[in-house]
Design a protein around this motif. Structure first.
Motif, PDB file in Angstrom:
ATOM      1  N   GLY A   1       0.822  -1.203   0.000  1.00 50.16           N
ATOM      2  CA  GLY A   1       0.000   0.000   0.000  1.00 50.16           C
ATOM      3  C   GLY A   1       0.851   1.245   0.000  1.00 50.16           C
ATOM      4  N   PRO A   2       0.198   2.379   0.145  1.00 51.58           N
ATOM      5  CA  PRO A   2       0.967   3.630   0.119  1.00 51.58           C
ATOM      6  C   PRO A   2       1.847   3.748   1.369  1.00 51.58           C
ATOM      7  CG  PRO A   2      -1.332   4.081   0.647  1.00 51.58           C
ATOM      8  CD  PRO A   2      -1.243   2.621   0.327  1.00 51.58           C
ATOM      9  N   ARG A   3       2.981   4.314   1.157  1.00 53.00           N
ATOM     10  CA  ARG A   3       3.936   4.472   2.258  1.00 53.00           C
ATOM     11  C   ARG A   3       3.420   5.540   3.227  1.00 53.00           C
ATOM     12  NH1 ARG A   3      10.365   5.134   1.980  1.00 53.00           N
ATOM     13  NH2 ARG A   3      10.641   5.124   4.219  1.00 53.00           N
ATOM     14  N   ARG A   4       3.393   5.175   4.508  1.00 52.77           N
ATOM     15  CA  ARG A   4       2.895   6.130   5.513  1.00 52.77           C
ATOM     16  C   ARG A   4       4.022   7.030   5.972  1.00 52.77           C
ATOM     17  NH1 ARG A   4      -0.670   3.147   9.909  1.00 52.77           N
ATOM     18  NH2 ARG A   4       1.350   2.328  10.524  1.00 52.77           N
ATOM     19  N   ARG A   5       3.659   8.264   6.263  1.00 46.60           N
ATOM     20  CA  ARG A   5       4.649   9.211   6.785  1.00 46.60           C
ATOM     21  C   ARG A   5       4.926   8.910   8.254  1.00 46.60           C
ATOM     22  NH1 ARG A   5       2.964  15.166   5.901  1.00 46.60           N
ATOM     23  NH2 ARG A   5       4.678  15.298   7.352  1.00 46.60           N
ATOM     24  N   ALA A   6       6.138   9.079   8.655  1.00 46.96           N
ATOM     25  CA  ALA A   6       6.502   8.854  10.056  1.00 46.96           C
ATOM     26  C   ALA A   6       5.859   9.935  10.926  1.00 46.96           C
ATOM     27  CB  ALA A   6       8.010   8.879  10.207  1.00 46.96           C
ATOM     28  N   ARG A   7       5.219   9.498  12.017  1.00 44.60           N
ATOM     29  CA  ARG A   7       4.579  10.452  12.925  1.00 44.60           C
ATOM     30  C   ARG A   7       5.621  11.100  13.832  1.00 44.60           C
ATOM     31  NH1 ARG A   7      -0.108   8.067  16.343  1.00 44.60           N
ATOM     32  NH2 ARG A   7       0.104  10.088  17.293  1.00 44.60           N
ATOM     33  N   ARG A   8       5.440  12.369  14.040  1.00 42.65           N
ATOM     34  CA  ARG A   8       6.323  13.053  14.995  1.00 42.65           C
ATOM     35  C   ARG A   8       5.846  12.753  16.399  1.00 42.65           C
ATOM     36  NH1 ARG A   8       8.203  18.832  13.740  1.00 42.65           N
ATOM     37  NH2 ARG A   8       7.068  19.104  15.652  1.00 42.65           N
ATOM     38  N   MET A   9       6.794  12.519  17.281  1.00 41.46           N
ATOM     39  CA  MET A   9       6.435  12.186  18.640  1.00 41.46           C
ATOM     40  C   MET A   9       5.888  13.433  19.330  1.00 41.46           C
ATOM     41  SD  MET A   9       8.382   9.927  21.436  1.00 41.46           S
ATOM     42  CE  MET A   9       9.908  10.738  21.607  1.00 41.46           C
ATOM     43  N   SER A  10       4.786  13.256  20.078  1.00 42.75           N
ATOM     44  CA  SER A  10       4.164  14.366  20.794  1.00 42.75           C
ATOM     45  C   SER A  10       4.878  14.589  22.126  1.00 42.75           C
ATOM     46  CB  SER A  10       2.692  14.052  21.038  1.00 42.75           C
ATOM     47  OG  SER A  10       2.125  15.062  21.833  1.00 42.75           O
ATOM     48  N   LEU A  11       5.116  15.831  22.445  1.00 47.42           N
ATOM     49  CA  LEU A  11       5.776  16.171  23.698  1.00 47.42           C
ATOM     50  C   LEU A  11       4.775  16.441  24.822  1.00 47.42           C
ATOM     51  CD1 LEU A  11       8.652  18.493  22.490  1.00 47.42           C
ATOM     52  CD2 LEU A  11       8.772  16.104  23.123  1.00 47.42           C
ATOM     53  N   THR A  12       3.511  16.402  24.516  1.00 48.84           N
ATOM     54  CA  THR A  12       2.485  16.728  25.511  1.00 48.84           C
ATOM     55  C   THR A  12       2.543  15.817  26.732  1.00 48.84           C
ATOM     56  OG1 THR A  12       1.083  17.582  23.754  1.00 48.84           O
ATOM     57  CG2 THR A  12       0.026  17.124  25.852  1.00 48.84           C
ATOM     58  N   PRO A  13       2.625  14.482  26.600  1.00 52.43           N
ATOM     59  CA  PRO A  13       2.693  13.648  27.805  1.00 52.43           C
ATOM     60  C   PRO A  13       3.931  13.943  28.660  1.00 52.43           C
ATOM     61  CG  PRO A  13       2.163  12.295  25.903  1.00 52.43           C
ATOM     62  CD  PRO A  13       2.508  13.663  25.397  1.00 52.43           C
ATOM     63  N   MET A  14       5.046  14.227  28.033  1.00 49.72           N
ATOM     64  CA  MET A  14       6.248  14.526  28.801  1.00 49.72           C
ATOM     65  C   MET A  14       6.086  15.846  29.553  1.00 49.72           C
ATOM     66  SD  MET A  14      10.229  14.799  27.648  1.00 49.72           S
ATOM     67  CE  MET A  14      10.056  16.354  26.816  1.00 49.72           C
ATOM     68  N   ILE A  15       5.483  16.827  28.936  1.00 50.75           N
ATOM     69  CA  ILE A  15       5.249  18.115  29.592  1.00 50.75           C
ATOM     70  C   ILE A  15       4.287  17.935  30.764  1.00 50.75           C
ATOM     71  CG2 ILE A  15       4.251  20.413  29.279  1.00 50.75           C
ATOM     72  CD1 ILE A  15       5.401  20.334  26.425  1.00 50.75           C
ATOM     73  N   ASP A  16       3.261  17.087  30.583  1.00 47.38           N
ATOM     74  CA  ASP A  16       2.333  16.818  31.682  1.00 47.38           C
ATOM     75  C   ASP A  16       3.051  16.194  32.870  1.00 47.38           C
ATOM     76  OD1 ASP A  16       0.267  17.816  30.208  1.00 47.38           O
ATOM     77  OD2 ASP A  16      -0.494  15.857  29.575  1.00 47.38           O
ATOM     78  N   VAL A  17       3.937  15.261  32.611  1.00 50.72           N
ATOM     79  CA  VAL A  17       4.689  14.609  33.686  1.00 50.72           C
ATOM     80  C   VAL A  17       5.588  15.613  34.393  1.00 50.72           C
ATOM     81  CG1 VAL A  17       6.486  12.916  34.182  1.00 50.72           C
ATOM     82  CG2 VAL A  17       4.575  12.313  32.692  1.00 50.72           C
ATOM     83  N   VAL A  18       6.233  16.494  33.656  1.00 50.08           N
ATOM     84  CA  VAL A  18       7.108  17.507  34.257  1.00 50.08           C
ATOM     85  C   VAL A  18       6.302  18.433  35.152  1.00 50.08           C
ATOM     86  CG1 VAL A  18       8.563  19.509  33.746  1.00 50.08           C
ATOM     87  CG2 VAL A  18       8.866  17.388  32.466  1.00 50.08           C
ATOM     88  N   PHE A  19       5.122  18.856  34.706  1.00 46.57           N
ATOM     89  CA  PHE A  19       4.293  19.731  35.531  1.00 46.57           C
ATOM     90  C   PHE A  19       3.788  19.009  36.778  1.00 46.57           C
ATOM     91  CE2 PHE A  19       3.710  22.586  31.782  1.00 46.57           C
ATOM     92  CZ  PHE A  19       4.260  23.704  32.378  1.00 46.57           C
ATOM     93  N   LEU A  20       3.431  17.747  36.652  1.00 43.28           N
ATOM     94  CA  LEU A  20       2.999  16.981  37.824  1.00 43.28           C
ATOM     95  C   LEU A  20       4.138  16.841  38.837  1.00 43.28           C
ATOM     96  CD1 LEU A  20       0.785  14.200  36.254  1.00 43.28           C
ATOM     97  CD2 LEU A  20       0.061  16.099  37.696  1.00 43.28           C
ATOM     98  N   LEU A  21       5.349  16.599  38.366  1.00 44.57           N
ATOM     99  CA  LEU A  21       6.495  16.532  39.275  1.00 44.57           C
ATOM    100  C   LEU A  21       6.768  17.876  39.933  1.00 44.57           C
ATOM    101  CD1 LEU A  21       8.961  14.260  37.273  1.00 44.57           C
ATOM    102  CD2 LEU A  21       7.770  13.703  39.392  1.00 44.57           C
ATOM    103  N   LEU A  22       6.645  18.938  39.171  1.00 46.23           N
ATOM    104  CA  LEU A  22       6.845  20.274  39.715  1.00 46.23           C
ATOM    105  C   LEU A  22       5.839  20.557  40.821  1.00 46.23           C
ATOM    106  CD1 LEU A  22       8.270  23.055  39.512  1.00 46.23           C
ATOM    107  CD2 LEU A  22       6.507  23.685  37.873  1.00 46.23           C
ATOM    108  N   ILE A  23       4.580  20.244  40.583  1.00 48.66           N
ATOM    109  CA  ILE A  23       3.544  20.471  41.596  1.00 48.66           C
ATOM    110  C   ILE A  23       3.811  19.601  42.825  1.00 48.66           C
ATOM    111  CG2 ILE A  23       1.082  20.129  42.077  1.00 48.66           C
ATOM    112  CD1 ILE A  23       0.571  21.027  39.173  1.00 48.66           C
ATOM    113  N   PHE A  24       4.200  18.349  42.605  1.00 49.01           N
ATOM    114  CA  PHE A  24       4.486  17.464  43.732  1.00 49.01           C
ATOM    115  C   PHE A  24       5.600  18.028  44.607  1.00 49.01           C
ATOM    116  CE2 PHE A  24       7.227  14.132  45.469  1.00 49.01           C
ATOM    117  CZ  PHE A  24       6.338  13.548  46.353  1.00 49.01           C
ATOM    118  N   PHE A  25       6.697  18.440  44.003  1.00 52.98           N
ATOM    119  CA  PHE A  25       7.816  18.939  44.800  1.00 52.98           C
ATOM    120  C   PHE A  25       7.506  20.285  45.444  1.00 52.98           C
ATOM    121  CE2 PHE A  25      10.286  15.868  42.216  1.00 52.98           C
ATOM    122  CZ  PHE A  25      10.774  15.130  43.285  1.00 52.98           C
ATOM    123  N   MET A  26       6.672  21.087  44.815  1.00 56.07           N
ATOM    124  CA  MET A  26       6.277  22.347  45.444  1.00 56.07           C
ATOM    125  C   MET A  26       5.422  22.091  46.674  1.00 56.07           C
ATOM    126  SD  MET A  26       5.481  24.856  42.231  1.00 56.07           S
ATOM    127  CE  MET A  26       4.706  26.049  43.275  1.00 56.07           C
TER     128      MET A  26
END
Length: 131
Positions: A9-34
């Motif tokens: 079939g047609p060649r699929r384009r590679a998806r770019r990885m989303s940074l949203t889950p990583m940003i969510d984890v960083v904010f959750l860690l920030l809130i936890f440590f605060m």
């Protein structure tokens, strides 16, 4: 295009990885440590331990304050917390004379700190804490 007879079939384009889950984890860690960290200064209470091993010259009458959960006693006599500094005054040969504090079973740390604050506010700074 076929590979060994299979059409992929047609060649699929590679998806770019989303940074949203990583940003969510960083904010959750920030809130936890605060929330887990303590802000502000710790209060420091100057006290001398009773088991230092050094002998001192005791002058004047005994000054033993027993701190129980429900009452304070000065040399065995029950006393109101507000009257403690005035009752100690005639027993002290000088303002820097030591006062012995002995917490009794069941007395919590806050009660001990309240009595120490009361005596420190009255100008009594040489407090000795014993078991």
């Amino acid at each position: 295009m076929s590979l060994h007879g299979f059409d992929l079939g047609p060649r699929r384009r590679a998806r770019r990885m989303s940074l949203t889950p990583m940003i969510d984890v960083v904010f959750l860690l920030l809130i936890f440590f605060m929330l887990a960290s303590r802000f502000g200064m710790d209060a420091v209470l100057p006290i001398a331990g009773g088991a230092e091993g050094a002998a001192s010259d005791w002058q004047g009458a005994p000054r033993l304050v027993d701190i129980a959960p429900a009452e304070l006693t000065l040399n065995g006599a029950v006393i109101a917390p507000e009257a403690l500094p005035l009752a100690l005054a005639p027993l002290l040969p000088e303002a820097s004379s030591p006062v012995i504090l002995r917490p009794r079973a069941g007395a919590d740390l806050q009660r001990l700190v309240d009595v120490m604050d009361l005596l420190t506010a009255a100008g009594l700074t040489n407090l000795i804490l014993i078991e």
